[in-house]
Design a protein around this motif. Structure first.
Motif, PDB file in Angstrom:
ATOM      1  N   ARG A 297       2.057   1.971  -3.341  1.00 18.32           N
ATOM      2  CA  ARG A 297       1.075   2.245  -4.387  1.00 18.32           C
ATOM      3  C   ARG A 297       1.090   3.696  -4.848  1.00 18.32           C
ATOM      4  NH1 ARG A 297      -1.471  -1.774  -6.362  1.00 18.32           N
ATOM      5  NH2 ARG A 297      -2.234  -3.506  -5.098  1.00 18.32           N
TER       6      ARG A 297
ATOM      7  N   VAL B 100      -2.023  11.275  -5.912  1.00 19.75           N
ATOM      8  CA  VAL B 100      -1.160  10.685  -4.895  1.00 19.75           C
ATOM      9  C   VAL B 100       0.309  10.927  -5.227  1.00 19.75           C
ATOM     10  CG1 VAL B 100      -2.867   8.981  -4.220  1.00 19.75           C
ATOM     11  CG2 VAL B 100      -1.260   8.440  -6.042  1.00 19.75           C
TER      12      VAL B 100
ATOM     13  N   GLN C 157       0.897   4.850 -10.690  1.00 21.65           N
ATOM     14  CA  GLN C 157      -0.542   4.888 -10.902  1.00 21.65           C
ATOM     15  C   GLN C 157      -0.877   4.627 -12.356  1.00 21.65           C
ATOM     16  OE1 GLN C 157      -3.343   4.892  -9.177  1.00 21.65           O
ATOM     17  NE2 GLN C 157      -2.063   4.564  -7.372  1.00 21.65           N
TER      18      GLN C 157
ATOM     19  N   ARG D 231       0.825  -1.194   0.000  1.00 19.12           N
ATOM     20  CA  ARG D 231       0.000   0.000   0.000  1.00 19.12           C
ATOM     21  C   ARG D 231       0.868   1.256   0.000  1.00 19.12           C
ATOM     22  NH1 ARG D 231      -5.376   0.521   3.348  1.00 19.12           N
ATOM     23  NH2 ARG D 231      -5.610  -1.379   2.144  1.00 19.12           N
TER      24      ARG D 231
ATOM     25  N   ALA E 244      -7.140   6.806   0.851  1.00 17.45           N
ATOM     26  CA  ALA E 244      -6.686   5.427   0.989  1.00 17.45           C
ATOM     27  C   ALA E 244      -5.208   5.373   1.332  1.00 17.45           C
ATOM     28  CB  ALA E 244      -6.969   4.653  -0.286  1.00 17.45           C
ATOM     29  N   LEU E 245      -4.446   6.322   0.817  1.00 15.22           N
ATOM     30  CA  LEU E 245      -2.996   6.263   1.017  1.00 15.22           C
ATOM     31  C   LEU E 245      -2.495   7.316   1.993  1.00 15.22           C
ATOM     32  CD1 LEU E 245      -2.038   5.659  -2.705  1.00 15.22           C
ATOM     33  CD2 LEU E 245      -2.123   3.984  -0.882  1.00 15.22           C
TER      34      LEU E 245
ATOM     35  N   GLU F 118     -14.837  13.668  -4.967  1.00 18.38           N
ATOM     36  CA  GLU F 118     -14.760  12.378  -4.267  1.00 18.38           C
ATOM     37  C   GLU F 118     -13.840  11.411  -5.007  1.00 18.38           C
ATOM     38  OE1 GLU F 118     -19.222  12.022  -2.376  1.00 18.38           O
ATOM     39  OE2 GLU F 118     -19.002  11.874  -4.530  1.00 18.38           O
TER      40      GLU F 118
ATOM     41  N   ARG G 185      -6.820  12.163 -11.121  1.00 13.62           N
ATOM     42  CA  ARG G 185      -6.969  11.169 -10.065  1.00 13.62           C
ATOM     43  C   ARG G 185      -5.650  10.432  -9.823  1.00 13.62           C
ATOM     44  NH1 ARG G 185     -11.096   6.565 -11.282  1.00 13.62           N
ATOM     45  NH2 ARG G 185      -9.732   6.381 -13.084  1.00 13.62           N
ATOM     46  N   ALA G 186      -4.994  10.056 -10.911  1.00 15.41           N
ATOM     47  CA  ALA G 186      -3.728   9.349 -10.770  1.00 15.41           C
ATOM     48  C   ALA G 186      -2.678  10.264 -10.137  1.00 15.41           C
ATOM     49  CB  ALA G 186      -3.258   8.845 -12.120  1.00 15.41           C
TER      50      ALA G 186
ATOM     51  N   MET H  12     -20.057   9.101  -8.303  1.00  8.85           N
ATOM     52  CA  MET H  12     -19.238   9.914  -7.397  1.00  8.85           C
ATOM     53  C   MET H  12     -18.923  11.259  -8.034  1.00  8.85           C
ATOM     54  SD  MET H  12     -16.716   6.943  -5.990  1.00  8.85           S
ATOM     55  CE  MET H  12     -15.530   7.853  -5.040  1.00  8.85           C
TER      56      MET H  12
ATOM     57  N   GLU I 115     -10.363   9.948  -3.246  1.00  3.34           N
ATOM     58  CA  GLU I 115     -10.338   8.557  -2.815  1.00  3.34           C
ATOM     59  C   GLU I 115      -8.917   8.020  -2.602  1.00  3.34           C
ATOM     60  OE1 GLU I 115     -11.876   5.558  -5.545  1.00  3.34           O
ATOM     61  OE2 GLU I 115     -12.822   4.693  -3.772  1.00  3.34           O
ATOM     62  N   GLY I 116      -8.072   8.249  -3.599  1.00  6.21           N
ATOM     63  CA  GLY I 116      -6.706   7.748  -3.492  1.00  6.21           C
ATOM     64  C   GLY I 116      -5.956   8.371  -2.339  1.00  6.21           C
TER      65      GLY I 116
END
Lengths: 621, 325, 455
Positions: free
Chosen positions: A435, A516, A439, A432, A465-466, A457, A512-513, A453, A461-462
């Motif tokens: 991660r 993170v 991406q 994780r 999560a991270l 949102e 999105r990618a 979504m 999300e990423g």
């Protein structure tokens, strides 16, 4: 020479009144290929279906005539029209896999046409079917004629479609994106087959396509469609030598090409207007950089120049004299992208002998009887801040490889090292933390965003999560920056994916990618679902992000033009293995492996330089 | 393909075991045999002796799963589970409360059940498919709309209404056929006509509409456009192309119930006094004859599983993709 | 008169459902994209008229769900004693209907019983005649006046109803128009319904509009009371089906492996037992449990009620498998979609993927299947009650009404009104539900949205 098909003022609209095809006229001479060129949603398929009177429910023809050998197709009774369909006019479609009846044998489906239009039955029909199949280049015909479509490969299915079309001995064949669903080497075969049949039978061809390369190879005459209208019509040579309409000019300029490596592509801003939304003025006005007040006020008339080239643009009307018509697109001479330094930066990702095998189970007990070697011993390196293109046709394992790198599919064997750290065999927790560094951007912008979504949102999300940003405020601020980075308004974050166009969705997916802060992006065919003009926008974005953020890309694609434009290094993949690798220059200019050579020569070129073609026979095993 | 079928058959065994265990749990664990005895003998005034006697008569006086009093294999076989539940695997259904062999009842009652259910099924299938094809042919016209509206109306009417209304009008007002009864052979014709007609009418609405949906879905597919582009007439497209492909989803729903036809219909048989398995079941439910209900549950599942296997076989007939791979 | 509110199990579940319904309505209101399909439903005149009819049924059902027990006049040891009879607000509203029972059968709007009886007059002569009813048309001095009186009462009632309807219509016209709802259809439906209600109310004050049954109970009252039972069967069952099907379906589809195997096994076993037989077996067993534990219930209503709740649960347990299979299949498709893989690439947990990505994207299937199942369950109740595995015989329902009336089929002339009333009410309810369900399916199922043509 008189025209075989003469279409005049064709109008087709939805029941609610929105015009999909708006006042289209063109003609096709016997033995000639007329290409209708346009991006998705411009009404080119509906034009073809209008001619055969096969419009889907809810779409109606509202005017115009279509004379085939001086008989008005729209004046025929339905019974007479049925004799035309499959007889004088045959049609083949984009998805050969879906266009054949899955529960009838190939022979039965061809025999049906023979019975209808040639009055043939029984053994005669059987013989003729076999002959037709042989004619379209299917080997082992006597076996194939009794087979079902699912037993044939994609290319063979399209050959069967062509055989079926030829069975009625048509004067006109309408081919609706006949090679779009096929791989480039198969495309070359099918296009060749179409040319050969045309030469042998003298039939005319109405070719519907979005691909300038296909047009360059096939067409005698070209009609460029935009938002339901033909905006330009010319012979192929004229069009490729001097496109007149600003839209056509931009289409050419938007094509990625090696020569344009260090500059941004000319992208057409915005997207095609929705059906029926523009009632007045030129439909391209909003995206045209040469537009002036007249363009939005008055619909331009059809203007025919002295050399026969027609165009629907005020620039060429008599009263627009003196305006800059733009001889081709002027591109800033100064390169906007700094050329990458010659020395090779240290590698970020190192893959050694990676294998992904899937078991094949058979028999009563579902014993493993074999392995599908989707990825079979692949080694590659991606240097920091560079782009490695992974090129291959469908089924070669390139997508599986991408997913295996991200550990979305567990690799069977091998090693994946990111910045010196081995990823294979990491525990869930360690994986994780890893991660965030790598991406993925996916192919289908419509399937890659959860429709339920909001953009915020999706982007958050990423990070959640991270654990990227510590608190919600910081995350929101980060989202704003991201949206700006990919060229979207900040206000987009409260909207849902369905409110965006395909290109905008792909921007969201990239954001999105990036959320993170990865160092490596795996881009799996990120532009293949997009129109050329939008593809240019996304390629520009990816390139500028690389410059700004120092990102590395693994760019998975089948499109060699894109490779030329964006990649530093190239790996060519075939049947799970890498058959050739090198810098983009080396591989694309002087390919060594026969497969690469065949691949390169199969790509249709817009400069019309056909060169010597290396034909690959048969299909992928 | 053979391997495929063998695998399907092997898969169905654990399902049957599951059904067997479930019925065992339902009939013997949720309520103990004592509870059942108490309930049948009257809750208030019941002596322990009476309960014991009731259990003994039915063989419920043994332990549930393990007979620790017995020795050897009797430890297993001397139990309720072995004698009442596991024995059904060899189609030994035991005896009903009135002392008759359930197995024999089943074999004699299957005939009458089938005499009603099979014609209903066949006539129904043809009628529904034809009606659905008709609606599909005239899709998006007033005729189609009216057909769909009729279907919705018909499926909104209770099944009991068709039976009661049919009996009232046809038998009572018009005196065309007897209200109820049954006779084997040709003389039975007058008894079975009305139940069959009512059975067919009873599911016109839902079935025709379902088939129509399937046809419409098929007709939207690309190969249908190809067929039209060949110059085929709409009727030829419908019969030669659409119907053939639509057979696949239709078979899923249809073949599976063929074996279940043996079970008959609870409502029809009880209203029309048909001495079939349906009325047998309903009588058993009303008399709270647990052993009969248990037997019918197991038989029903067995037939359903046979139906599933038949469905798989039928796929191999209509779908070359299944047959050849 | 004092009373104590009673919360039966089924009441609690209905309120739970109501709360869930309100909560999800509020949730949907906040989100334009979720609201969109509902807007499509709202433009369909058939759907809106069906909804109007359904809401009439719903109001009756809800009023019939507020239960209480009345205090008896006498007290024991200073404590108030409550009547064992559980009443509802609806009972209170229609007290005359409930209380005015005749001796036995009487036809709709009749003033006499259905069968001749021997009576002796003042002089001791025995007469055989149709005796006058105790309540129905008792204000009439002569039976011959009935037709005129019925006509007059019907007309005035309808007229008053129409007036009230017009007032409602004019009050809500602008509000409806703003929303783009099908104005004309709704207005006409409102007028018809209010006229019908007005007519019925006015007639019911003096007659048994739909006649009386064997023990003299008003059939109109029975029919209206049956609504609650039907609604509960149709809705409370979903409380069982929904979580089972949703959780197991998406878990099986997403997690695959042994979880999938186990879930598939369970639902194949359950669905391989013909559902009527499984329900029959389960209900028989439940009956044994209830009968052997009489001490659990303080009133007969609570006993019948618990049986109803159990019936819903059994129906739920036997009917979740279809939806579960559907959801599993859809999840199998969804899990291959790229946005799920994107989430996996972020290391998002399976639980979060299930709840945030999969669940919202299968909800339209759940919704469609729930509204489609509703009518089937209402119809099933009648059949099950006939088979003897339905609701408690003491509970008023369409099934028990039909069952009771059926026994009188052989009677000459036939007693038809109880059957007609039960079937009629059921038809209206189920038809409205079916039409509404169709509109919901059309609006929510992507396959049915063919308005946009993609070229």
């Amino acid at each position: 020479m008189s025209a075989l098909l003469e279409v005049k003022n064709l109008v087709t609209r939805l029941r609610n009144g929105a015009r999909i095809v708006d006042d289209i006229s063109f003609s096709i001479r016997a033995g000639e290929t007329f290409a209708l060129l346009g991006e998705s949603g411009c009404g080119k398929s509906i034009t073809a279906l209008s001619l055969l009177r096969l419009l889907p429910d809810g779409v109606v023809r509202a005017g115009g005539t279509a004379l085939l050998d001086d008989i008005d197709l729209f004046g025929l009774r339905e019974r007479e029209m049925r004799a035309v369909r499959g007889g004088n006019v045959a049609m083949i479609f984009q998805e050969p896999a879906l266009s054949l009846n899955p529960v009838m044998t190939v022979g039965q489906q061809i025999a049906e046409v023979l019975a209808l239009h040639q009055g043939m039955g029984g053994a005669a029909a059987q013989q003729r079917s076999v002959k037709l199949l042989a004619q379209v280049g299917i080997s082992d015909v006597t076996r194939r004629v009794a087979e079902y479509p699912f037993q044939l490969s994609g290319g063979m299915k399209q050959r069967v479609m062509i055989a079926m079309a030829l069975a009625g001995q048509p004067k006109l064949l309408i081919a609706d994106e006949p090679t779009t669903a096929l791989d480039v080497t198969i495309q070359a075969q099918v296009l060749q087959l179409l040319r050969d049949t045309q030469a042998a039978s003298g039939m005319s061809l109405l070719l519907i396509t979005h691909d300038l390369g296909v047009v360059a190879e096939m067409a005698h005459q070209v009609g460029v469609m935009y938002a339901g209208q033909i905006v330009e019509q010319a012979s192929r040579t004229q069009l490729f030598a001097q496109p007149l309409h600003p839209y056509t000019q931009k289409l050419f300029a938007a094509l990625p090409h090696a020569a344009r490596r260090n500059q941004p592509l000319v992208a057409i801003p915005g997207s095609v207007p929705p059906l029926g939304s523009i009632k007045q003025g030129c439909r391209f006005t909003a995206r045209c950089d040469k537009a002036w007040s007249l363009c939005s006020e008055k619909t331009p008339d059809w203007t025919v120049l002295e050399d026969g080239q027609g165009v629907r643009c005020h620039l060429y009307a008599a009263d627009a004299a003196g305006r800059d018509k733009g001889e081709g697109i002027r591109v800033d001479a100064a390169p906007r992208f700094a050329p990458s330094p010659l020395s090779r930066p240290p590698s970020l990702l190192q893959v050694k002998d990676l294998r992904v095998h899937f078991p094949i189970r058979k028999g009563v007990l579902q014993r493993v009887v074999g392995q599908v070697k989707a990825v079979d011993g692949v080694s590659l390196e991606i240097p920091q801040g560079r782009t490695l293109a992974l090129v291959g046709e469908s089924g070669c394992g390139k997508t599986t490889l991408g997913k295996a790198l991200l550990q979305l599919i567990p690799p069977t064997a091998g090693s994946v090292q990111f910045a010196g750290r081995e990823l294979i065999g990491l525990g869930a927790g360690e994986l994780r933390t890893q991660r965030a560094t790598m991406q993925m951007v996916f192919q289908d912008p419509y399937a890659s965003l959860n429709p339920k979504m909001r953009v915020a949102e999706i982007l958050e999300e990423g990070m959640t999560a991270l654990n990227i940003e510590s608190n919600s405020a910081a995350r929101q601020a980060h989202i704003d920056t991201l949206l700006e980075q990919v060229g979207l308004a900040r206000s987009s974050k409260w909207r849902y994916p369905h409110e965006f166009s395909g290109g905008q969705r792909q921007r969201i997916a990239i954001a999105r990618a990036l959320a993170v802060s990865p160092q490596l992006l795996i881009c799996d065919e990120p532009t293949s679902a997009l129109d050329v003009s939008v593809q240019a926008q996304i390629l520009n974005l990816l390139k500028s992000l690389q410059q700004k953020l120092g990102l590395s890309y693994l760019f998975i694609t089948h499109n060699l033009a894109v490779v030329e434009y964006i990649a530093h290094e190239v790996c060519v993949m075939y049947l799970g293995r890498i058959v050739e690798r090198g810098t983009a220059e080396e591989v694309l200019r002087a390919p060594k492996h026969p497969y690469t050579q065949a691949l390169l020569s199969a790509v249709p070129r817009i400069d019309g330089a056909r060169g010597e073609r290396i034909r690959l026979e048969g299909d992928l095993p | 393909m053979i391997a495929y079928l063998i695998r399907r058959i092997l898969y169905s065994l654990p399902i049957l075991v599951g059904v067997n265990l479930l019925t065992f749990a339902l009939f013997f664990v949720v309520n103990t045999p004592d509870d059942m005895a108490r309930m049948q003998l009257g809750i208030k005034r019941v002596t322990p002796d009476a309960i014991e006697k009731w259990k003994q008569q039915r063989g419920y006086d043994k332990p549930l799963l393990l007979n620790s009093a017995a020795s050897g294999t009797d430890k297993i076989t001397g139990t309720i589970f072995w004698q009442k539940s596991a024995s059904m695997f060899v189609l030994d259904f035991g005896y009903s409360d009135d002392g008759r062999s359930i197995g024999r009842e089943i074999t004699t009652r299957m005939g009458p059940s089938l005499a009603i259910a099979l014609p209903t099924f066949l006539i129904g299938l043809v009628a529904y498919v034809s009606f659905a094809l008709l609606m599909t042919l005239f899709r998006a016209t007033a005729l189609d709309m009216a057909g769909v509206a009729l279907c919705v109306l018909l499926m909104s009417v209770s099944g009991l209404f068709y039976i009661i209304g049919g009996q009232f009008v046809v038998s009572k007002l018009w005196h065309l056929v007897p209200i109820s009864g049954y006779d084997g052979g040709m003389g039975g014709f007058k008894f079975v006509v009305l139940p069959i007609v009512i059975g067919v009418i009873g599911s016109v609405g839902s079935s025709s509409r379902w088939y129509r949906t399937i046809f419409l879905e098929e007709i939207g597919k690309d190969y249908v456009r190809t067929a039209r582009a060949k110059g085929l007439s709409e009727l030829a497209v419908l019969f030669r192309h659409v119907l053939k492909n639509a057979m696949i989803p239709i078979l899923t729903g249809v073949v599976v119930i063929i074996p279940l036809l043996f079970m008959g219909s609870l409502l029809t048989e009880s209203f029309f006094g048909i001495p079939g398995l349906g009325s047998y079941t309903i009588d058993a439910i009303n008399a709270q004859d647990f052993s009969v209900v248990r037997a019918m549950v197991f038989l029903g599942s067995l037939l359903y599983i046979v139906g599933l296997i038949l469905t798989d076989i039928s796929y191999t007939i209509v779908d070359p993709r299944v047959r050849l791979s | 008169m004092s009373f104590v509110p009673v919360m039966l199990w089924s009441d609690a579940l209905v309120f739970l459902l109501l709360l869930a319904g309100i909560a999800s309505a509020w949730y949907v209101r906040q989100r334009e994209h979720l609201l969109l399909p509902w807007r499509r439903v709202a433009t369909s005149s058939v759907a809106m008229v069906s909804l109007l009819v359904l809401s009439f049924f719903l109001v009756v059902g809800l009023l019939d769900t507020l239960h209480y027990r009345v205090a008896l006049p006498e007290q024991s040891n200073g404590k108030t004693v409550y009547s064992p009879e559980v009443l509802s607000v609806f009972d209170k509203l229609v007290t005359p209907l409930r209380a005015q029972t005749e001796k036995t059968y009487s036809a709709p709007l009749a003033v006499t019983l259905y069968a001749k009886e021997s009576t002796s007059d003042a002089s001791g002569n025995i007469l055989r005649d149709y005796p006058r009813l105790r309540y129905g048309g008792v204000h009439l001095t002569d039976e011959q006046q009935r037709d005129g009186d019925v006509l007059w009462r019907g007309l005035t009632g309808a007229l008053v109803g129409l007036m009230v309807g017009l007032a409602i219509v004019f009050g809500s016209k602008r509000w409806l128009a703003q929303r783009g709802w099908p104005l004309r259809a709704l207005l006409i439906a409102t007028l018809i319904i209010s006229a019908l209600i007005g007519m019925t109310v006015n007639l019911a004050a003096a007659y048994h509009v739909l006649g009386t049954d064997k023990v003299g109970q008003d059939v109109l009252y029975l029919s209206l009371k049956s609504i609650r039972t039907g609604l509960i069967i149709g809705t409370v069952t979903t409380l069982v089906t929904l979580p089972l099907a949703l959780l197991l379906g998406i878990a099986a589809g997403y997690l695959r492996g042994w979880v999938d195997d186990v879930i598939q096994y369970v639902y194949t076993v359950l669905s391989s037992i013909p559902s009527v037989l499984l329900i029959a077996a389960a209900v028989l067993m439940m009956q044994v449990t209830i009968d052997t534990h009489p001490q659990w219930f303080d009133t007969s209503a609570s006993r019948a009620d618990l049986r109803l709740v159990f019936l819903c649960m059994i129906l739920g347990v036997t009917s979740w498998t279809g939806l579960c299979r559907l959801l599993r299949g859809e999840t199998l498709k969804l899990r291959e979609l790229e946005y799920i893989q994107a989430a996996q690439a972020f290391g998002v947990s399976s639980f979060r993927i299930l709840t945030r990505h999969i669940m919202p994207n299968v909800m339209h299937i759940v919704l469609i299947s729930l509204v489609m199942d509703f009518s089937g369950l209402v119809l099933a109740e009648a059949v099950l009650s006939y088979v003897g595995v339905g609701v408690d015989p003491s509970m008023i329902s369409f099934g028990t009404m039909i069952n009771a009336a059926r026994l009188e089929m052989g009677r000459e002339p036939m007693v038809w009104w109880a059957l007609a009333a039960a079937f009629g009410f059921m038809l209206v309810l189920v038809l409205a539900a079916n039409l509404f369900a169709d509109a919901v399916r059309d609006a929510f199922d992507p396959r049915f949205n063919r308005t946009e043509v993609v070229t």
